[in-house]
Every structure is written in structure tokens, then in C-alpha cells.
Design an enzyme around this catalytic site. Structure first.
Site, PDB file in Angstrom:
ATOM      1  N   HIS A 269       0.851  -1.194   0.000  1.00 47.75           N
ATOM      2  CA  HIS A 269       0.000   0.000   0.000  1.00 47.75           C
ATOM      3  C   HIS A 269       0.891   1.249   0.000  1.00 47.75           C
ATOM      4  O   HIS A 269       1.754   1.402   0.862  1.00 47.75           O
ATOM      5  CB  HIS A 269      -0.970   0.014   1.189  1.00 47.75           C
ATOM      6  CG  HIS A 269      -1.981   1.111   1.046  1.00 47.75           C
ATOM      7  ND1 HIS A 269      -3.153   0.946   0.343  1.00 47.75           N
ATOM      8  CD2 HIS A 269      -1.951   2.406   1.424  1.00 47.75           C
ATOM      9  CE1 HIS A 269      -3.819   2.086   0.326  1.00 47.75           C
ATOM     10  NE2 HIS A 269      -3.099   3.003   0.968  1.00 47.75           N
ATOM     11  N   ALA A 270       0.657   2.133  -0.961  1.00 48.60           N
ATOM     12  CA  ALA A 270       1.543   3.282  -1.169  1.00 48.60           C
ATOM     13  C   ALA A 270       1.595   4.191   0.057  1.00 48.60           C
ATOM     14  O   ALA A 270       0.582   4.430   0.707  1.00 48.60           O
ATOM     15  CB  ALA A 270       1.061   4.077  -2.371  1.00 48.60           C
TER      16      ALA A 270
ATOM     17  N   HIS B  18       0.417  12.001  -5.769  1.00 50.35           N
ATOM     18  CA  HIS B  18      -0.165  12.024  -4.420  1.00 50.35           C
ATOM     19  C   HIS B  18       0.932  11.831  -3.364  1.00 50.35           C
ATOM     20  O   HIS B  18       1.052  12.617  -2.421  1.00 50.35           O
ATOM     21  CB  HIS B  18      -1.234  10.933  -4.292  1.00 50.35           C
ATOM     22  CG  HIS B  18      -1.781  10.792  -2.905  1.00 50.35           C
ATOM     23  ND1 HIS B  18      -2.902  11.464  -2.473  1.00 50.35           N
ATOM     24  CD2 HIS B  18      -1.336  10.085  -1.835  1.00 50.35           C
ATOM     25  CE1 HIS B  18      -3.125  11.176  -1.206  1.00 50.35           C
ATOM     26  NE2 HIS B  18      -2.184  10.332  -0.791  1.00 50.35           N
ATOM     27  N   GLU B  19       1.723  10.790  -3.529  1.00 50.88           N
ATOM     28  CA  GLU B  19       2.748  10.483  -2.506  1.00 50.88           C
ATOM     29  C   GLU B  19       3.808  11.584  -2.440  1.00 50.88           C
ATOM     30  O   GLU B  19       4.251  11.965  -1.357  1.00 50.88           O
ATOM     31  CB  GLU B  19       3.402   9.121  -2.782  1.00 50.88           C
ATOM     32  CG  GLU B  19       2.452   7.935  -2.704  1.00 50.88           C
ATOM     33  CD  GLU B  19       1.661   7.870  -1.407  1.00 50.88           C
ATOM     34  OE1 GLU B  19       2.138   8.392  -0.380  1.00 50.88           O
ATOM     35  OE2 GLU B  19       0.545   7.327  -1.424  1.00 50.88           O
TER      36      GLU B  19
ATOM     37  N   HIS C   8       3.002  14.415  -0.195  1.00 51.34           N
ATOM     38  CA  HIS C   8       3.330  14.214   1.223  1.00 51.34           C
ATOM     39  C   HIS C   8       4.795  14.599   1.472  1.00 51.34           C
ATOM     40  O   HIS C   8       5.121  15.269   2.439  1.00 51.34           O
ATOM     41  CB  HIS C   8       3.149  12.744   1.613  1.00 51.34           C
ATOM     42  CG  HIS C   8       1.722  12.288   1.718  1.00 51.34           C
ATOM     43  ND1 HIS C   8       0.813  12.868   2.558  1.00 51.34           N
ATOM     44  CD2 HIS C   8       1.054  11.264   1.106  1.00 51.34           C
ATOM     45  CE1 HIS C   8      -0.358  12.219   2.470  1.00 51.34           C
ATOM     46  NE2 HIS C   8      -0.228  11.250   1.589  1.00 51.34           N
TER      47      HIS C   8
ATOM     48  N   GLU D  76      -3.211  14.895   2.856  1.00 53.04           N
ATOM     49  CA  GLU D  76      -3.657  14.083   1.715  1.00 53.04           C
ATOM     50  C   GLU D  76      -3.988  14.929   0.491  1.00 53.04           C
ATOM     51  O   GLU D  76      -3.990  14.430  -0.638  1.00 53.04           O
ATOM     52  CB  GLU D  76      -4.885  13.260   2.115  1.00 53.04           C
ATOM     53  CG  GLU D  76      -4.649  12.286   3.251  1.00 53.04           C
ATOM     54  CD  GLU D  76      -3.529  11.298   2.978  1.00 53.04           C
ATOM     55  OE1 GLU D  76      -3.248  11.007   1.801  1.00 53.04           O
ATOM     56  OE2 GLU D  76      -2.917  10.828   3.953  1.00 53.04           O
TER      57      GLU D  76
ATOM     58  N   HIS E 159      -6.540   0.480   5.450  1.00 56.33           N
ATOM     59  CA  HIS E 159      -6.467   1.431   6.566  1.00 56.33           C
ATOM     60  C   HIS E 159      -7.074   0.920   7.867  1.00 56.33           C
ATOM     61  O   HIS E 159      -6.830   1.495   8.923  1.00 56.33           O
ATOM     62  CB  HIS E 159      -7.114   2.751   6.138  1.00 56.33           C
ATOM     63  CG  HIS E 159      -6.468   3.345   4.918  1.00 56.33           C
ATOM     64  ND1 HIS E 159      -6.542   2.745   3.670  1.00 56.33           N
ATOM     65  CD2 HIS E 159      -5.704   4.447   4.749  1.00 56.33           C
ATOM     66  CE1 HIS E 159      -5.871   3.465   2.794  1.00 56.33           C
ATOM     67  NE2 HIS E 159      -5.359   4.501   3.408  1.00 56.33           N
TER      68      HIS E 159
ATOM     69  N   TYR F 193      -9.206  11.499   3.967  1.00 54.81           N
ATOM     70  CA  TYR F 193      -9.343  11.410   2.499  1.00 54.81           C
ATOM     71  C   TYR F 193     -10.630  12.080   2.029  1.00 54.81           C
ATOM     72  O   TYR F 193     -10.687  12.645   0.948  1.00 54.81           O
ATOM     73  CB  TYR F 193      -9.280   9.958   2.030  1.00 54.81           C
ATOM     74  CG  TYR F 193      -8.002   9.271   2.428  1.00 54.81           C
ATOM     75  CD1 TYR F 193      -6.793   9.597   1.814  1.00 54.81           C
ATOM     76  CD2 TYR F 193      -7.976   8.306   3.436  1.00 54.81           C
ATOM     77  CE1 TYR F 193      -5.614   8.971   2.182  1.00 54.81           C
ATOM     78  CE2 TYR F 193      -6.804   7.682   3.816  1.00 54.81           C
ATOM     79  CZ  TYR F 193      -5.620   8.015   3.187  1.00 54.81           C
ATOM     80  OH  TYR F 193      -4.457   7.405   3.565  1.00 54.81           O
TER      81      TYR F 193
HETATM   82  O1  X8Z Z   1      -4.169   5.403   1.024  1.00 55.22           O
HETATM   83  C1  X8Z Z   1      -4.119   6.236   0.125  1.00 55.22           C
HETATM   84  C2  X8Z Z   1      -2.779   6.734  -0.386  1.00 55.22           C
HETATM   85  C3  X8Z Z   1      -1.735   6.657   0.647  1.00 55.22           C
HETATM   86  S1  X8Z Z   1      -1.838   7.936   1.818  1.00 55.22           S
HETATM   87  C4  X8Z Z   1      -2.340   5.871  -1.535  1.00 55.22           C
HETATM   88  N1  X8Z Z   1      -5.263   6.697  -0.431  1.00 55.22           N
HETATM   89  C5  X8Z Z   1      -6.567   6.224   0.012  1.00 55.22           C
HETATM   90  C6  X8Z Z   1      -6.782   4.774  -0.356  1.00 55.22           C
HETATM   91  O2  X8Z Z   1      -5.998   4.229  -1.134  1.00 55.22           O
HETATM   92  O3  X8Z Z   1      -7.728   4.171   0.134  1.00 55.22           O
HETATM   93  C7  X8Z Z   1      -5.365   7.697  -1.467  1.00 55.22           C
HETATM   94  C8  X8Z Z   1      -6.824   7.813  -1.781  1.00 55.22           C
HETATM   95  C9  X8Z Z   1      -7.559   7.094  -0.691  1.00 55.22           C
HETATM   96 ZN    ZN Z   2      -1.716   9.897   1.141  1.00 57.22          ZN
END
Ligand code: X8Z
Ligand code: ZN
Length: 602
Positions: free
Chosen positions: A342-343, A372-373, A376, A400, A501, A511
Site C-alpha cells: 500500500h503506497a 499524491h505520494e 506528502h 492528503e 487502513h 481522504y
Molecule cells: O491510502 C491512500 C494513499 C496513501 S496515503 C495511496 N489513499 C486512500 C486509499 O488508497 O484508500 C489515497 C486515496 C484514498
Molecule cells: Zn496519502
């Protein structure tokens, strides 16, 4: 926990004998003592933070029993210290301290996502549960057609397959990974709640909601207010997409009324729907390009995607990424070990040791995620000169939104043409296809962004018990997103655990907020750049003066309440969905026309 001195209110003092009152007054800490305490606490936490971050990085990029142990030890120690300091901070409640000390005292109490009970061993136990849950998720595999497949493989199938039976099997397969996490998750909730109560919060959900410079209840009401602003638009999109899915798959798979089957939307969690653009594309107006194909055709590789992202930020005046970023980041999935795919974006030393950790693939989704990354990382570097307790986003939604804001420009056809991915930028005739693609990601996301923590708030408050975890999850999924599982769920299902998450314990309302803020940033930035066309066609690439002003907001970190930061860049002090509404206005009108004769809603 309230200390004795906290109880020494004016009323209590009056009820005491003069001698007792004088003693209580004398024992009340002075502002200077409060400041000295905060300075020491801040230094102690900062001293531990590099060690914790390095242990966490090693575990996330090399999951073994040993690295989990090392991470849990480091995180457990940090947790024990931070919990102790947060409890001590309460001693200074009511002391007339300067504003910086007051803010730091508040941030100290809100420092941990999951505070531990003060008793011996509890912090270590909680840290071990956290590391274990995150690792179980990240190493999760299931059998598909005689092969063990990962989440990455499963996501590829969800993205590309148009066979409902296959989609259902893979969607259900991934959710066999989470039932074993349920008991540990319930234990984690119990421990974190005990820790939160020790700090004076009713439960961990209240602690999370306290992080927005307003009372927890006021924050919950804010999220509902903003959702009400965008809900009609979501319902419009839902209605249109459902009709297209019905055209494609027929009544037996996707009825024309009622909720949408969750596995048909191109994403494992139905949180963004851009991958099914081919199914929902308007009949009359074609889109002349597909970003996935453009990237492949131009021979992009993962590193080139990150370099391209860096160049976008450089055009706004941000300094290039340090050499160590390239040496230390994980840009692709290593073949020889287990990692957290997960990024995420990291700063290991509070200064320049910034890195991303991704399992990047060459497609439009990851092109976007790179921006996106990196957002951060640039934010982390921008507030690097703040004192330790002020190193953070104005709120987590800001963190975010930075990269998403960059992504809004980086996805415009104008920009794609500027960097040579597109030969020719299409004109206004492709506005609707473009906006539809964007809405499939940005508008479709909103109810999901809202409900993940609505579920967790109910879990933390005890309103939902472990036995009810899954039903409560699907109640919210259906109420807000209008989706249902492709078939009945097994009795032991723990579907929230199949979303990163939840086992990763990352709060999610950030988010939802980010999806609103990024359009506020975009609208303000485009105005600063002198743009007076439609918002969705604006790109701020190369707008260095705007970038300087954006950076000024970023440099503030969390030193001031978030409305101050928002105001510094946008002139606005409220979370406001009118910017996202402006951006998508032509599409909303178009969708309303398309939906004529449909029975919208579910
Ligand atoms: O978790 C993330 C990022 C890392 S902070 C990739 N996002 C949420 C997800 O993947 O559920 C970005 C959008 C929503
Ligand atoms: Zn993020």
C-alpha cells in the site's frame, strides 16, 4: 486522567479554608513550568522518532517475524513515553501559557493514533497487535485457479476483467484474508479505548475527531454538512453508472434499480471507479486518449513516472528530491521478500530523508498516486524547520490534499501534451468524457471516504460490537455508497479488515476532507495564476509564483489551527464543497439529462 490540581477550580478554592486554598494556588504549575515541560517532552519524543521510523521502514519493506518484533519494540516504547507525557500534559490544563505552548500541549495529548493504557506491558501489547495486523494484511494471499495470488494480482483482475463470475470470485477471495484478523482487531480496539479514556476522551473515535481544532461533535457535524453538499451529485453519478452496468451485464447481474454490485466497479473496494470508464463512456462523444496506453506507448517505467512527478513540483519552484530519495525509496515491488505494498510517503529524520514506498505499475492510476505520494514528501520537507510538535499537516486532510491538488493539474490533457504524452490536447468537445473520468474517481470516492470512519467511530464507541462488525459495515456501505456484496457474506466475514487502513490503523476521514480541500486549493491556485476558463481545464504547471504561495502555507505545518493555513492560501476559512461543485458543474448538468426516465437512488 484529571489531576488533583485540575479539580482546584475557583469554586473549589472558595470552599476551602484560606490555608488550603493558598496551598492549592501555590501548587498550580506556572506558565514557565508548563513551557519547560513541553520543551522537554518535545525533545524526548523527537529523540525517539528516528529510531521508530527506521524500525517501521525496515518492517514495511521486509516483513518477517524479526522485523515485526523490532518495530513493535520501538513503537511500544514510543507509545509508552507519549502516553505518559500526554497524561502529564493534563497537569497544565488551565495554566495561562503562551499560545505556542498551549498548542503544543494540545498536540501532545493528540500525538498518538492509538494511545495505550498506562499499565505495564499494555503499550508493547498494542504495538505488537498493530504490527501484526498490518503484516497479515500486507502478506495476504488466496487461492485463485490453483495459484496463490496477492492483492496486487487481484486488483489487476478487478480492473481488467469484465466477467462477472470471475470478478465475484476474486472479490470474495481477497476477503478470505481478513477473518483471522477480527479477534486481534477487537483486542486492539479495547486497548486503544482504555488508553484514550486515560487521556480524558470518551473513546478513540472521540480522540480522532478532536484533531481538527474544534470539539469532536462539531467535527462530526461538519463532515455531515459537507456530505449533504455533495450527496445529490453522487446520486446522479450512481444512477448513470448503474444504468450503464445494467446495459452491459443485464438484469441478472446488475438490475437497473437498487444498489450496485460492489465487484463490478473496477476497484477492490468500489472506492474509485475510473477503471470502468470503457463501460460507462458516453455513446456520442469519444475520448481520444487513455492514459494507461499513453504511458505504455511512451515507454514509461516506474522510475520515469516518479521523475515526471518530481518535474511537476520543480516547475512550481520546489527543490529537486535529494539523492537519498532515489537510493532509499521502494519504487517497485521487490521479488524476494514480503513488503507493505500500500503506497505511502515517509520522512525518517524530520528533514531531508524523504522517501516513497510503492509497488508502482505503469498505469494512469499509479501515475496519479505518484503525484499524491510526492505531495506528502514536499509537505514534510516544507515544514522541516518547524519545531518537532509542529511538523505535520495543518490537519491530516491537508496532508492528503497536497499531492491530489498537484494531480488535478497533472491529469489535464494540456499538461499531458506539454510533457509529450499526448500529441494534441483535445478541445472542449472532450470536456464531458474528461469530467466523467475524473468524477468516477473523485465523486465516487466521497461516500467511501466518509463511511470508513463512521464505521470505526461506531466500533470505538461500542455502539457496534465485534459480532456486529460486518453487518454494520455493510449497512453503511449500502446507505452511503448504494452498493451491495456480489453474494451473501459468510458468518465469519470481516470485510472492513480487507481494506488497508483498518488493519493499518490509518484514520480515513482525512481522504474525505482531502477530496474537498484539493478543489479549494485548485480553485484558488488557478485564480492566482490568472486563469479565467473552466476550472477543470486549468493546469498550474510552471506557475512558480503560485507555487511560492502554496509553499508558504505548507511551511506552516501544524503550527496554527487549520483554518489559518487554509486562509493563507485560499482566503477561505471553511471546508467548502462549492469548489468541487464548480469544477464538475457541466458534468452534473449532463448527468441529470442522461438520467431522465431512470429511477435514481436505491
Ligand atoms: O491510502 C491512500 C494513499 C496513501 S496515503 C495511496 N489513499 C486512500 C486509499 O488508497 O484508500 C489515497 C486515496 C484514498
Ligand atoms: Zn496519502
Amino acid at each position: 486522567m484529571k489531576s488533583y490540581l485540575m479539580a482546584a477550580s475557583a469554586a473549589a478554592l472558595m470552599a476551602m479554608t484560606p490555608l488550603a486554598a493558598a496551598q492549592a494556588q501555590a501548587a498550580r504549575p506556572t506558565p514557565a513550568e508548563a513551557k519547560a515541560f513541553v520543551d522537554k517532552a518535545e525533545a524526548e519524543l523527537e529523540a525517539l522518532s528516528v529510531y521508530t521510523a527506521k524500525a517501521a521502514w525496515v518492517r514495511a519493506t521486509y516483513i518477517t517475524e524479526d522485523t515485526q518484533w523490532l518495530e513493535a519494540k520501538a513503537v511500544g516504547e514510543e507509545k509508552a513515553l507519549a502516553t505518559k507525557l500526554a497524561m502529564e500534559a493534563a497537569r497544565y490544563d488551565g495554566v495561562a501559557v503562551d499560545p505556542v505552548t498551549a498548542r503544543k500541549l494540545m498536540l501532545l495529548k493528540l500525538y498518538l493514533v492509538l494511545p495505550a493504557p498506562a499499565r505495564e506491558g499494555a503499550a508493547a501489547e498494542l504495538a505488537a497487535l498493530e504490527s501484526g495486523l498490518d503484516s497479515t494484511y500486507s502478506t495476504g494471499k488466496f487461492d485463485y485457479k490453483g495459484r496463490q495470488i496477492t492483492l496486487n494480482d487481484a486488483e489487476d483482475i478487478l480492473r481488467e476483467s469484465r466477467d462477472p463470475a470471475e470478478l465475484k470470485a476474486v472479490w470474495e477471495g481477497w476477503r478470505t484474508v481478513s477473518p483471522p484478523m477480527r479477534a486481534d482487531y477487537a483486542q486492539l480496539v479495547a486497548l486503544a479505548n482504555e488508553g484514550s479514556k486515560g487521556l480524558g476522551y470518551s473513546d478513540t473515535g472521540a480522540l480522532w475527531r478532536a484533531k481538527y481544532d474544534m470539539a469532536p461533535d462539531a467535527f462530526a457535524a461538519e463532515t455531515d454538512r459537507v456530505w449533504a453538499q455533495v450527496e445529490p451529485f453522487y446520486k446522479n453519478l450512481h444512477c448513470y453508472v448503474r444504468a450503464k452496468l445494467n446495459d452491459k451485464y443485464g438484469d441478472g447481474v446488475q438490475p437497473r434499480t437498487g444498489p450496485i454490485r460492489a465487484d463490478l466497479l473496477g476497484n477492490m473496494w468500489a472506492q474509485s471507479w475510473g477503471n470502468i470508464y470503457d463501460i460507462v463512456a458516453p455513446a456520442r462523444v469519444r475520448s481520444s486518449y487513455d492514459l494507461d496506453q499513453l504511458l505504455v506507448k511512451a515507454n514509461y517505467d516506474p522510475t520515469k513516472m516518479v521523475k515526471t512527478g518530481e518535474a511537476f513540483y520543480s516547475s512550481l519552484g520546489f527543490a529537486p528530491l535529494p539523492q537519498t530519495f532515489w537510493e532509499r525509496s521502494q519504487i517497485t515491488r521487490p521479488q524476494d521478500r514480503e513488503v507493505v505494498c500500500h503506497a505511502s510517503a515517509w520522512n525518517l529524520d524530520g528533514k531531508d530523508d524523504i522517501r516513497i514506498k510503492m509497488c508502482t505499475k505503469v498505469n494512469g492510476e499509479d501515475f496519479y498516486t505518484v503525484h499524491h505520494e510526492l505531495g506528502h514528501n514536499y509537505y514534510q520537507r516544507a515544514y522541516g524547520d518547524q519545531p518537532y510538535l509542529f511538523k505535520g499537516g495543518a490537519n491530516d486532510g491537508f496532508h492528503e490534499a497536497i499531492g491530489d491538488f498537484a494531480g488535478l493539474s497533472a491529469l489535464t490533457p494540456t499538461y499531458l501534451q506539454q510533457i509529450g504524452l499526448l500529441d494534441q490536447a483535445p478541445g472542449a468537445e472532450e470536456d464531458i468524457p474528461f469530467l466523467l473520468k475524473m468524477a468516477l474517481d473523485k465523486i465516487a470516492f466521497l461516500p467511501f471516504g466518509l463511511l470508513v470512519d463512521k464505521w470505526r467511530w461506531e466500533v470505538f464507541s461500542g455502539e457496534v460490537t465485534p459480532a456486529e462488525y460486518n453487518d454494520a459495515w455493510w449497512t453503511l456501505r449500502t446507505r452511503y455508497q448504494g452498493i451491495v456484496p456480489p453474494g451473501p457474506r459468510p458468518a465469519d466475514a470481516f470485510d472492513p479488515g480487507a481494506k488497508y487502513h483498518v488493519p493499518g490503523n490509518t484514520p480515513y476521514m482525512r481522504y474525505f476532507l482531502a477530496h474537498i480541500y484539493q478543489f479549494q486549493f485548485h480553485r484558488a491556485a488557478c485564480a492566482q495564476a490568472g486563469w479565467d476558463g473552466p476550472l477543470h481545464r486549468c493546469s498550474v504547471y510552471d506557475e512558480a509564483e503560485m507555487g511560492r504561495r502554496f509553499n508558504a502555507m505548507m511551511e506552516m505545518g501544524q503550527s496554527k489551527p487549520w483554518p489559518d493555513a487554509l486562509e493563507a492560501f485560499t482566503g477561505e476559512r471553511q471546508t467548502d464543497a462549492s469548489a468541487i461543485a464548480d469544477y464538475f458543474a457541466p458534468l452534473n448538468t449532463w448527468l441529470t439529462a442522461q438520467n431522465k426516465g431512470e429511477q435514481c437512488g436505491w
